[in-house]
Design an enzyme around this catalytic site. Structure first.
Site, PDB file in Angstrom:
ATOM      1  N   ASP A   1       2.850  -2.890  18.632  1.00 54.30           N
ATOM      2  CA  ASP A   1       2.756  -2.623  17.194  1.00 54.30           C
ATOM      3  C   ASP A   1       3.608  -1.419  16.821  1.00 54.30           C
ATOM      4  O   ASP A   1       3.397  -0.794  15.792  1.00 54.30           O
ATOM      5  CB  ASP A   1       1.285  -2.384  16.812  1.00 54.30           C
ATOM      6  CG  ASP A   1       1.078  -2.326  15.303  1.00 54.30           C
ATOM      7  OD1 ASP A   1       1.853  -2.960  14.578  1.00 54.30           O
ATOM      8  OD2 ASP A   1       0.152  -1.643  14.859  1.00 54.30           O
TER       9      ASP A   1
ATOM     10  N   GLY B   1       2.204  -6.784   5.748  1.00 53.56           N
ATOM     11  CA  GLY B   1       1.644  -8.117   5.960  1.00 53.56           C
ATOM     12  C   GLY B   1       2.027  -8.760   7.266  1.00 53.56           C
ATOM     13  O   GLY B   1       1.587  -9.877   7.559  1.00 53.56           O
TER      14      GLY B   1
ATOM     15  N   LYS C   1       5.894   5.708  15.735  1.00 49.43           N
ATOM     16  CA  LYS C   1       4.710   5.486  16.546  1.00 49.43           C
ATOM     17  C   LYS C   1       4.958   5.660  18.039  1.00 49.43           C
ATOM     18  O   LYS C   1       4.058   6.015  18.783  1.00 49.43           O
ATOM     19  CB  LYS C   1       4.177   4.061  16.313  1.00 49.43           C
ATOM     20  CG  LYS C   1       3.398   3.864  15.033  1.00 49.43           C
ATOM     21  CD  LYS C   1       2.789   2.465  15.010  1.00 49.43           C
ATOM     22  CE  LYS C   1       1.933   2.238  13.777  1.00 49.43           C
ATOM     23  NZ  LYS C   1       1.297   0.901  13.787  1.00 49.43           N
TER      24      LYS C   1
ATOM     25  N   THR D   1       0.821  -1.210   0.000  1.00 48.62           N
ATOM     26  CA  THR D   1       0.000   0.000   0.000  1.00 48.62           C
ATOM     27  C   THR D   1       0.859   1.266   0.000  1.00 48.62           C
ATOM     28  O   THR D   1       0.352   2.359  -0.265  1.00 48.62           O
ATOM     29  CB  THR D   1      -0.934   0.040   1.225  1.00 48.62           C
ATOM     30  OG1 THR D   1      -0.150  -0.151   2.412  1.00 48.62           O
ATOM     31  CG2 THR D   1      -1.991  -1.042   1.134  1.00 48.62           C
TER      32      THR D   1
END
Length: 689
Positions: A322, A198, A349, A182
């Site tokens: 994550d 993925g 993040k 993406t």
């Protein structure tokens, strides 16, 4: 599509001449008097503007003094299911890809469509599984008269920029069965580099591949995590990384996918990779004896010609979240403590803003730009974090970790202004409950492109507070926030800084805004009839500066206002001083929740459907089935009413061309369970009103 506004009059021409004189005066004041001044970049030829990836335009015709005169020059409606994508502009042509990587070329003065190229993603055999994750595409690349896009099912495609004809294409996910793409490709000298995503779904080993720009021939491939030691290591970097893993990690793939940000450093001929989280997130499963798990959650520098490892810096060793480094990697020259440094700046993040030495990879600084509690501190010398042991959710204890998986900063672009020395970050303050599953040692993943985190369900009574957002201006040299302003909702758009001392940003409330780069004062706003996540760009043609942005909003959560998937006004909108075009009137309609009184919900079947929905459908169709614009709200959709139609869409992939993948792995009972769960949620919602 609408034509550009009226031509400039004499007053506007005079203003442009005055602006040009001011620009020359500024250059003379900067030491260019009597010399040939460097050319000001007028195109926006890379994802971040140029190879520095700063999301900065040096153009200053539009500035704080006249930005209120900014008006709509033209708009172009995009027929797509997803438009969270950023354009580029080269030589008076705006290029962008939307949805399933359909490339458009528009005349940058008028918005007229010049050509369109559809790579037929839905028609590829690999799309049947690889379309089950991600949405559309976030960007493209340009070099030497070619436009490059990476398709969701795994091709890198080169198209002639003048004609829209295919030059070459190559399959790049030959070693990533469940990967998908993406993110944009990245040009690095005479190669174009692509990664993939993925590593939230199945055993996946991350890598990036470089291809010759002219021919598409594979030049090199670099793996971001080590493979099976029994098969040998590809290079010394993988051999060194393997020493930081334990157990049989290779059976889990490892993760580390480079699914978005890279940057090419022309000074050192290097490409920097932002690597992803591990698979699964929980390190106790993939690497039970602990370890830093290189090169997860890292910036990795490679020789752009050979793909050989140069250096790395890991932001999150022992990564059990994550947290990843897929956010912007931007390059700048900054004076720090009286010394000019060639730095890489990065706000991933995890809530810390990092500055690294580009030549050596050495740590310079890190400061908290958002709420975080996973680290007690970052060592000012080594750059290593002191991890809060509670954040590792040991012994079955749940922990509310900040930031949440969306990140303190997501893939919505930040920008950096060399004029102010500030970086402008769309920030989110949110938390998530993390806890081990009931028996870590017995954990197994669920195949078929379901989200597999390795986490357990939050215990009753443990919740995270509501997330909020803000725009933060970060002083890179001083390693501290310069200013901050609150923003609506949680997810807002990427930013662009300009030489006119402006910061442009689209918000989830549908407003496109210009702020003072010095202090964040609101200077201009325009109602766009849709939320925005992508960043704007700016360029100049014939002496006139333009600002272009693509509207489109998506989220896994309902928002206020909530941009309904079916009613979104997905458009390319371009602004210029003195332009006066208007958008057609738009009044959103709140579609009603649908129901069939003759349908009897079977609670047992609905329970099966709930399990499917909350592991496979929730990301697109919304938490609690309250959609946030990424896909239709299933409570309001007619297709689930018809068993045959629902099976054709969900199982057979009848709507793949519109972005809805087929889930051929689901059984008839599971698909029927989904229908019962949809009706159950619809009725629960109606009863609550």
């Amino acid at each position: 599509m609408k034509p550009m506004g009226r031509p400039m009059g004499l007053k506007r021409s005079a203003a442009l001449m005055l602006g040009a004189a001011c620009a020359i005066s500024t250059l003379q004041g900067a030491g260019w008097a009597g010399k040939t001044a460097p050319a000001v970049r007028t195109d926006w030829h890379a994802f971040g503007g140029d190879s520095d990836e700063q999301h900065y335009s040096p153009l200053d015709q539009i500035n704080q003094g006249n930005v209120k005169q900014l008006g709509l020059a033209w708009s172009y409606d995009v027929d797509t299911f997803d438009s969270y994508t950023q354009p580029i502009e080269v030589g008076g042509v705006v290029y962008f890809a939307a949805g399933l990587s359909v490339i458009h070329a528009l005349d940058a003065r008028t918005g007229k469509l010049l050509w369109k190229y559809d790579p037929d993603v839905a028609g590829q055999p690999e799309a049947k599984t690889r379309m089950r994750a991600g949405w559309g595409t976030r960007g493209i690349a340009y070099k030497d008269g070619m436009v490059f896009t990476a398709t969701r099912e795994g091709r890198l495609v080169a198209v002639d920029a003048k004609t829209g004809k295919l030059r070459w294409q190559v399959k790049t996910l030959d070693e990533a069965e469940n990967g998908y793409i993406t993110g944009p490709p990245w040009v690095a000298g005479d190669v174009v580099v692509t990664g993939f995503g993925g590593a939230d779904y199945s055993p996946t080993r991350g890598y990036v591949t470089a291809y010759d720009i002219k021919t598409g021939k594979k030049r090199w491939r670099f793996y971001t995590v080590p493979g099976d030691p029994a098969k040998g290591f590809e290079n010394k970097a993988m051999e060194a990384a393997a020493k930081t893993w334990t157990g049989e990690w290779w059976k889990f793939g490892g993760g580390g996918t480079v699914w978005h940000a890279m940057a090419y450093d022309t000074k050192y001929d290097r490409i920097y990779l932002g690597t992803g989280n591990g698979w699964p997130w929980n390190e106790k499963i993939r690497s039970p004896g602990g370890g830093d798990n290189l090169y997860l959650g890292s910036i990795v520098a490679l020789n752009a010609k050979t793909g050989e490892y140069v250096w790395h810096y890991q932001t999150n060793p022992e990564n059990s979240y994550d947290f990843n480094n897929a956010m912007d990697i931007e390059l700048a020259d900054v004076t720090i403590n009286g010394k000019l440094r060639h730095v890489l700046i990065h706000a991933p993040k995890n809530g810390f803003f990092y500055a690294l030495d580009r030549e050596t990879g050495k740590f310079i600084s890190a400061g908290e730009f958002a709420k975080q509690n996973w680290a007690k501190s970052i060592d000012p010398v080594t750059g290593k974090p002191e991890i809060n042991p509670d954040s590792l959710y040991q012994d079955g204890k749940a922990f509310v970790i900040f930031p949440f998986p969306n990140g303190a900063h997501g893939v919505q672009a930040m920008s950096y202004s060399p004029k102010t020395g500030l970086s402008y970050i769309p920030v989110m303050d949110g938390g998530r409950v993390v806890v081990d599953p009931p028996n870590v040692k017995d954990w197994t993943y669920r195949s078929g492109m379901f989200v597999n985190t390795g986490l357990g369900a939050p215990p009753p009574g443990v919740t995270a507070p509501a997330a909020v957002s803000k725009l933060v201006a970060w002083d890179v040299a001083k390693n501290r926030a310069a200013w901050s302003i609150p923003q609506p909702g949680v997810f807002n758009g990427g930013t662009m800084a300009t030489g006119g001392n402006l910061v442009f940003q689209g918000l989830n409330d549908g407003s496109f805004n210009a702020y003072s780069a010095q202090d964040g004062r609101s200077l201009w706003s325009y109602p766009m009839q849709n939320g925005m996540l992508a960043a704007p760009i700016s360029y100049s043609i014939g002496g006139r500066q333009y600002v272009t942005i693509i509207t489109g909003f998506r989220s896994s959560y309902a928002n206020t206002p909530n941009w309904d998937y079916r009613q979104q006004q997905r458009r390319v909108l371009t602004f210029a001083l003195g332009a006066t075009r208007k958008l057609p009137k738009f009044t959103p309609v709140d579609a009603p929740i649908m129901d069939d009184p003759g349908f009897t919900v079977d609670v047992a079947k609905a329970k099966i459907g709930s399990g499917i929905y909350n592991t496979s459908c929730v990301i697109c169709h919304g938490v609690g089935m309250a959609a946030g614009g990424a896909a239709p709200d299933l409570r309001k959709a007619p297709i689930p009413m018809d068993a045959n139609a629902f099976n054709a869409v969900v199982h057979d992939g009848a709507l793949m061309a519109r972005g809805m993948p087929g889930f051929g792995n689901l059984s008839a009972d599971e698909i029927e369970g989904l229908r019962h769960y949809i009706r159950q949620r619809a009725r629960e919602t109606m009863a609550a009103k």
